[in-house]
Design a protein around this motif. Structure first.
Motif, PDB file in Angstrom:
ATOM      1  N   SER A   1      14.679  44.237  52.586  1.00  0.00           N
ATOM      2  CA  SER A   1      13.298  44.160  52.114  1.00  0.00           C
ATOM      3  C   SER A   1      13.305  43.862  50.621  1.00  0.00           C
ATOM      4  O   SER A   1      14.198  44.301  49.899  1.00  0.00           O
ATOM      5  CB  SER A   1      12.555  45.470  52.373  1.00  0.00           C
TER       6      SER A   1
ATOM      7  N   GLY B   1      10.630  44.668  48.846  1.00  0.00           N
ATOM      8  CA  GLY B   1       9.677  45.649  48.320  1.00  0.00           C
ATOM      9  C   GLY B   1       9.858  46.952  49.082  1.00  0.00           C
ATOM     10  O   GLY B   1      10.972  47.291  49.472  1.00  0.00           O
ATOM     11  N   ARG B   2       8.786  47.653  49.323  1.00  0.00           N
ATOM     12  CA  ARG B   2       8.883  48.870  50.125  1.00  0.00           C
ATOM     13  C   ARG B   2       9.217  48.515  51.563  1.00  0.00           C
ATOM     14  O   ARG B   2       8.745  47.515  52.088  1.00  0.00           O
ATOM     15  CB  ARG B   2       7.550  49.630  50.088  1.00  0.00           C
TER      16      ARG B   2
ATOM     17  N   GLN C   1       8.772  48.704  55.403  1.00  0.00           N
ATOM     18  CA  GLN C   1       7.547  48.862  56.170  1.00  0.00           C
ATOM     19  C   GLN C   1       7.808  49.565  57.494  1.00  0.00           C
ATOM     20  O   GLN C   1       8.953  49.814  57.880  1.00  0.00           O
ATOM     21  CB  GLN C   1       6.925  47.481  56.414  1.00  0.00           C
TER      22      GLN C   1
ATOM     23  N   ARG D   1      17.773  46.705  49.567  1.00  0.00           N
ATOM     24  CA  ARG D   1      16.596  46.334  48.769  1.00  0.00           C
ATOM     25  C   ARG D   1      16.997  45.162  47.887  1.00  0.00           C
ATOM     26  O   ARG D   1      17.843  45.286  46.993  1.00  0.00           O
ATOM     27  CB  ARG D   1      16.149  47.538  47.934  1.00  0.00           C
TER      28      ARG D   1
ATOM     29  N   ASP E   1      12.903  42.598  39.681  1.00  0.00           N
ATOM     30  CA  ASP E   1      12.253  43.861  39.291  1.00  0.00           C
ATOM     31  C   ASP E   1      12.649  44.273  37.878  1.00  0.00           C
ATOM     32  O   ASP E   1      11.804  44.700  37.085  1.00  0.00           O
ATOM     33  CB  ASP E   1      12.638  44.974  40.272  1.00  0.00           C
TER      34      ASP E   1
ATOM     35  N   ILE F   1      13.232  52.889  41.853  1.00  0.00           N
ATOM     36  CA  ILE F   1      13.152  51.987  43.010  1.00  0.00           C
ATOM     37  C   ILE F   1      13.859  52.603  44.219  1.00  0.00           C
ATOM     38  O   ILE F   1      13.344  52.599  45.337  1.00  0.00           O
ATOM     39  CB  ILE F   1      13.782  50.617  42.679  1.00  0.00           C
TER      40      ILE F   1
ATOM     41  N   ASP G   1      11.847  55.498  45.614  1.00  0.00           N
ATOM     42  CA  ASP G   1      10.641  55.010  46.275  1.00  0.00           C
ATOM     43  C   ASP G   1      10.968  54.495  47.671  1.00  0.00           C
ATOM     44  O   ASP G   1      10.225  54.724  48.629  1.00  0.00           O
ATOM     45  CB  ASP G   1      10.006  53.900  45.431  1.00  0.00           C
ATOM     46  N   CYS G   2      12.109  53.802  47.777  1.00  0.00           N
ATOM     47  CA  CYS G   2      12.547  53.303  49.093  1.00  0.00           C
ATOM     48  C   CYS G   2      12.837  54.465  50.038  1.00  0.00           C
ATOM     49  O   CYS G   2      12.417  54.473  51.198  1.00  0.00           O
ATOM     50  CB  CYS G   2      13.795  52.432  48.945  1.00  0.00           C
ATOM     51  N   LYS G   3      13.564  55.442  49.548  1.00  0.00           N
ATOM     52  CA  LYS G   3      13.943  56.581  50.380  1.00  0.00           C
ATOM     53  C   LYS G   3      12.716  57.379  50.831  1.00  0.00           C
ATOM     54  O   LYS G   3      12.651  57.857  51.964  1.00  0.00           O
ATOM     55  CB  LYS G   3      14.911  57.484  49.625  1.00  0.00           C
ATOM     56  N   LYS G   4      11.748  57.487  49.921  1.00  0.00           N
ATOM     57  CA  LYS G   4      10.518  58.223  50.242  1.00  0.00           C
ATOM     58  C   LYS G   4       9.814  57.576  51.420  1.00  0.00           C
ATOM     59  O   LYS G   4       9.290  58.243  52.313  1.00  0.00           O
ATOM     60  CB  LYS G   4       9.605  58.250  49.021  1.00  0.00           C
ATOM     61  N   ASN G   5       9.834  56.252  51.433  1.00  0.00           N
ATOM     62  CA  ASN G   5       9.168  55.523  52.498  1.00  0.00           C
ATOM     63  C   ASN G   5       9.938  55.574  53.820  1.00  0.00           C
ATOM     64  O   ASN G   5       9.404  55.234  54.861  1.00  0.00           O
ATOM     65  CB  ASN G   5       8.979  54.055  52.070  1.00  0.00           C
TER      66      ASN G   5
END
Length: 390
Positions: A125, A127-128, A130, A151, A157, A176, A179-183
């Motif tokens: 990905s 970005g985030r 999905q 990522r 970025d 970054i 944020d990826c892991k959170k998603n």
């Protein structure tokens, strides 16, 4: 032991087996695995995430090179497409359509792309990640195969963030990653690798390689080590160590028929196996035209000229039109006279046929020559200023 020939005794000792027969069988099996064990890598993810560029990087190609996977700002992959590694044909990289694209809905994606074909999946990905990515990962996990989140486009970025006051690259990368892991929290704590296809030395490209090696079955690791692009001094040294560890097998496989000398019986296959081994080293160390061209462009230095310092590298380069394949074209190189000319120290033994000792000597010296050439090129490129020959 059947013979007291010191070369034969050494061959059996290096193999770890109890007899010449068993040692020769093991050598042939290991050398066959070096050349033929298959590795199928699936690259998938969101439309436009940079899947095709990642496929090209793994194959040592630029996006504009002949044979590269097509790239674009819209979805360019409309079906699962297999790309052979240009130098290691037993490694196949599959560019899969973006999950959630009109033709490939998430709920039947794995069936559509023939899931069982692949050894592992890389989900990309830009970005985030999905919900489609998460759904795919769950299905892959249910089928007991490994997946890895990548990522991409981290360089973009970083470039954007550099304009901000108080910019800190490491803090930006950590943000970054988190944020990826959170998603992806519903998957537990999956590893996320940050990469830029334009700068493999930076970020997590080498970490991804190390993780894949650790988690692949042992017999698959040799294929990965040969094909994965050289992305650091450590990466190069790992390849060198791996191939050094196989010299005994290549030597015994090539000289096995000559251990009990029969005039003229083993000459052709001996030299062919030696050259196959050198060719794998040549590409694994990043000495091929494509790899050196990319590196030269990156550092703005003409690096191809350094190949002339290696007789073997120069011979491989000069005797191929585009690339040397494991094919009948090797027959034009497979002569004992050519091998003897590279290393006069082998003396008249070469002319009589390649014994284990002579073959081992040729392989060891040839590998060291190629390895030192690769080290010198990286040093000249300013990548490994402290790199020393060892």
């Amino acid at each position: 032991m059947e013979t007291q020939d010191p070369d034969v005794i050494e061959a059996v000792k290096l193999s770890g087996e109890s007899s010449l027969e068993k040692a020769t069988a093991k050598a042939k099996a290991e050398f066959d695995q070096l050349l033929n064990v298959s590795l199928n890598i699936a690259v998938t993810g969101s439309t436009g995430a940079g899947k095709s560029s990642f496929v090209n990087v793994l194959r040592g190609l630029g996006d504009d090179d002949d044979g590269a996977a097509p790239v674009g700002v819209t979805e360019t992959t409309v079906e699962a497409t297999m790309y052979e590694h240009p130098a290691i044909p037993n490694v196949k990289i599959w560019d899969l359509p973006g999950i959630g694209s009109p033709k490939f809905k998430a709920n039947k994606y794995l069936k559509d792309v023939k899931f069982n074909t692949y050894d592992f999946f890389i989900i990309i990905s830009s970005g985030r990640f999905q919900q489609n990515d998460i759904m795919l990962a769950k299905e892959i996990k249910n089928e007991k195969k490994n997946f890895y989140f990548v990522r991409s486009k981290i360089d973009s970025d970083i470039f954007a963030e550099q304009k901000r006051k108080g910019f800190d690259e490491q803090k930006t990368l950590s943000k970054i990653r988190e944020d990826c892991k959170k998603n992806l929290k519903e998957l537990g704590n999956p590893k996320v690798f940050l990469i830029s296809v334009f700068d493999l030395e930076k970020y997590d490209f080498e970490k991804l390689q190390n993780t894949l090696e650790e988690e692949l079955p042992e017999h698959k690791r040799s294929a990965l080590l040969q094909a994965w692009p050289v992305c650091s001094a450590e990466s190069l040294e790992k390849k060198i160590k791996f191939l050094k560890g196989l010299i005994w097998a290549a030597a015994l496989a090539s000289a096995g028929m000559a251990v009990v000398p029969v005039p003229g019986l083993s000459a052709a296959c001996d030299a062919g196996i030696v050259l196959l081994f050198f060719t794998r080293c040549y590409y694994a160390f990043g000495l091929d035209d494509g790899s050196l061209k990319k590196l030269s462009e990156k550092v703005n230095k003409p690096l191809q000229k350094y190949l002339g310092k290696s007789k073997i590298a120069a011979a491989i380069q000069n005797k191929t039109l585009t690339r040397l394949q494991v094919s009948a074209s090797l027959a034009t190189l497979a002569t004992l006279e050519w091998l003897a000319s590279l290393f006069p120290g082998a003396g008249s033994v070469v002319a009589a046929g390649l014994s284990f000792g002579t073959t081992f000597y040729l392989l060891r010296e040839g590998l060291n020559e190629l390895a030192n050439t690769a080290r010198e090129i990286r040093k000249e490129a300013g990548l490994d200023p402290m790199c020393s020959n060892s």
